[in-house]
Design an enzyme around this catalytic site. Structure first.
Site, PDB file in Angstrom:
ATOM      1  N   TYR A  72       0.816  -1.217   0.000  1.00 46.91           N
ATOM      2  CA  TYR A  72       0.000   0.000   0.000  1.00 46.91           C
ATOM      3  C   TYR A  72       0.848   1.265   0.000  1.00 46.91           C
ATOM      4  O   TYR A  72       2.052   1.224   0.180  1.00 46.91           O
ATOM      5  CB  TYR A  72      -1.053  -0.009   1.100  1.00 46.91           C
ATOM      6  N   GLU A  73       0.171   2.389  -0.268  1.00 44.84           N
ATOM      7  CA  GLU A  73       0.809   3.697  -0.456  1.00 44.84           C
ATOM      8  C   GLU A  73       1.836   3.685  -1.593  1.00 44.84           C
ATOM      9  O   GLU A  73       2.877   4.332  -1.522  1.00 44.84           O
ATOM     10  CB  GLU A  73       1.468   4.188   0.842  1.00 44.84           C
ATOM     11  N   GLY A  74       1.518   2.958  -2.642  1.00 38.92           N
ATOM     12  CA  GLY A  74       2.427   2.823  -3.777  1.00 38.92           C
ATOM     13  C   GLY A  74       3.299   1.610  -3.577  1.00 38.92           C
ATOM     14  O   GLY A  74       4.142   1.586  -2.675  1.00 38.92           O
TER      15      GLY A  74
END
Length: 579
Positions: free
Chosen positions: A419-421
């Site tokens: 997550y978050e890239g």
């Protein structure tokens, strides 16, 4: 074995790796000591409880785990939610560096709990930087205090990481508000019972928006409207996940009955820039999550290895020895501890650069923070997965069952690289966007900082350093050559040659930078011992830095080859994958 915040190591890293510019050391120690008490005494005891209880969902509502609401109230009433937020909005006005150490603690104690304030912190930054005065007056203080937590609503079922494919719509209502319709997935803490309102930050498209990412706007869409009525949004379900069971990961539906009321943040069609303010803060914080969970896994594995007796260590008088006495177990534990310390140094360096960006010469520091952010996020979370896996291995068969808690840490850590890239996206960001900053000068400056650490080792000439200076110098040389290759590939219009090596390049960068951080710590520890200090932790820091340099840094030579010579696989990838 329950988590205990490693406050002495945190303070040592702050003082000797990053520097405590603008922070009184005694104040920093008092803050971190109290934060450690909250982390260990309030948040950590709920970790196993939350993993077993999960987030029951019924009639559109999520019930958090037993003790969650009381812990969140203790957390927010103590002022921990807004450590770096401006005092004008109810925050403490502390540096990011101090907040970073606390963020590590919350997530080391309980990753699922720590996610809620992490998302709110990003919301605070986005609203403070881009929100109108009216929105700030209405919502910012509530976010800072934690009375109303925030979420990030980016992902949609058809879009994944490609924000250009977003379909959620925003129609102007003619009164300064908008009506939001659409659906989002993977919304962390999208619905819960910790607060009576939740502030959703939502990416959506206006009717006449340009195609792609140039046509995305950001909106503030509260669960409860200012007049106290419910907004037209709902949680449509929660995901059943591998880990972080106590963190509700929600599907959200906006506009079942005509449209959820939202307010524009920033300018129309400029929402991605606003959201990246939130995402950049979140990416560093996810790196700190990695440090926290790696620290927790290391503590747990070391405690088990000191108690578990099996086999007889060479030269031991007893018929059986604690497994910590066996060289291969020692190797695993030292790897865990060294990786964790290296990742901590990198994340704290990034936070320090963000602090410096607010002062004189701010643009240079901001460029440095931009360069380091993908390394902090991806390197620290990759290491978290490796460290928690080693933690299971140290436990042996007992690590594979849930009883010891080692398995939960491994399950929880797995999301951090996604997550978050994803970490692949972080590697692309580092190579394609951050290396070219200032014609490569920002990266070269960071490499020069690493070289100064290697030169310091040579100058100190401490026999306890072993081959540390030579190994670090070799690693920096590999990084320098790989950097030249990546920049040359980009400037000669050979993007695939650069992107094929992006992931090994990020790993190489992180390994070398982590070695430099540990070297700076070893230099400080050596100086302290020479000055007559008797703290045994100093010798331990030197030994750990030497282990990292002599056992983990040699991997950089292979990574350099992967970056410089390994890109040819893209020519035959389709052929090889077709069979």
């Amino acid at each position: 074995m329950s988590y205990r915040a490693p406050v002495p190591e945190m303070l040592f890293t702050l003082r000797h790796v990053t520097g405590l510019d603008g922070v009184d050391p005694e104040d920093a120690e008092a803050i971190l000591t109290e934060a450690g008490r909250i982390a260990a005494g309030v948040i950590a005891p709920l970790n196993r409880v939350g993993d077993r209880h999960g987030t029951p969902f019924a009639d559109g509502r999520v019930t958090t785990s037993p003790g969650w609401r009381e812990a969140y109230r203790t957390f927010t009433e103590g002022g921990w939610n807004g450590l770096s937020a401006a005092a004008d909005h109810g925050g403490q006005g502390l540096p990011k560096l101090v907040e970073a150490a606390c963020t590590e603690m919350w997530n080391g104690a309980n990753l699922a709990f720590g996610l809620c304030p992490l998302l709110t912190q990003g919301g605070i930054e986005a609203l403070a930087a881009h929100g109108s005065d009216d929105l700030k007056a209405r919502y910012l203080e509530k976010l800072v205090t934690g009375e109303w937590p925030a979420t990030m609503n980016l992902t949609e079922p058809q879009a994944g990481s490609d924000l250009a494919l977003l379909r959620t719509r925003a129609e102007p209502a003619g009164d300064g508000t908008y009506r939001i319709t659409g659906s989002k997935i993977y919304i962390t803490y999208g619905e819960h019972d910790l607060a009576d309102n939740i502030v959703h930050l939502v990416l959506a498209r206006l009717p006449d928006a340009p195609a792609g990412t140039r046509g995305i706007s950001l909106f503030l869409v509260p669960k409860v409207l200012p007049d106290g009525t419910a907004n037209d949004l709902r949680c449509s379900g929660v995901e059943h996940k591998l880990g972080i069971h106590a963190s509700p990961t929600c599907s959200m539906a906006f506009g079942d009955n005509g449209g959820a009321v939202g307010w524009l943040i920033g300018q129309e069609n400029k929402g991605l820039a606003c959201m990246f303010t939130m995402m950049n803060a979140a990416r560093l914080n996810v790196g700190l999550q990695g440090v926290g969970v790696a620290e927790a896994a290391t503590q747990r594995a070391l405690a088990y290895a000191q108690e578990r007796r099996q086999g007889r260590a060479v030269g031991a008088p007893e018929p059986t020895s604690p497994i910590v006495a066996h060289p291969d177990v020692q190797r695993m534990l030292l790897t865990m501890k060294a990786y964790t310390a290296a990742a901590r140094g990198i994340c704290y360096l990034t936070a320090s650069a963000l602090d410096a960006s607010q002062g004189p010469g701010g643009q240079g520091a901001l460029d440095r923070a931009s360069l380091l952010t993908p390394v902090a996020k991806a390197f620290a979370t990759d290491l978290a997965n490796e460290v928690t896996s080693l933690g299971v291995q140290v436990h042996g068969g007992m690590g594979f069952v849930e009883e010891t808690g080692a398995a939960q840490l491994m399950r929880d850590a797995r999301i951090l690289g996604i997550y978050e890239g994803t970490n692949g996206i972080q590697a692309i960001d580092l190579t394609a966007r951050k290396l070219p900053l200032n014609g490569g000068a920002t990266a070269r400056s960071q490499i020069a900082w690493m070289r100064r650490a290697a030169e310091g080792l040579l100058k100190a000439s401490d026999p306890a350093f072993g081959h540390m200076a030579a190994r670090l110098r070799d690693a920096i040389g590999s990084l320098d050559r790989a950097t030249s290759h990546q920049l040359a590939a980009l400037t000669s219009n050979r993007p695939n040659a650069a992107l094929a090596g992006a992931t090994p390049y990020l790993r190489l960068f992180g390994l070398a930078l982590g070695g430099a951080c540990l070297a700076r710590g070893a230099l400080a520890a050596s100086a302290a011992l020479k000055a007559g200090e008797t703290d045994p932790a100093h010798a331990a820091r030197i030994a750990l830095a030497r282990f990292y340099a002599e056992n983990l840094l040699p991997a950089v030579s292979g990574l350099e080859q992967s970056v410089v010579e390994g890109g040819a696989f893209t020519d035959d990838a389709a052929l090889a994958l077709a069979v």
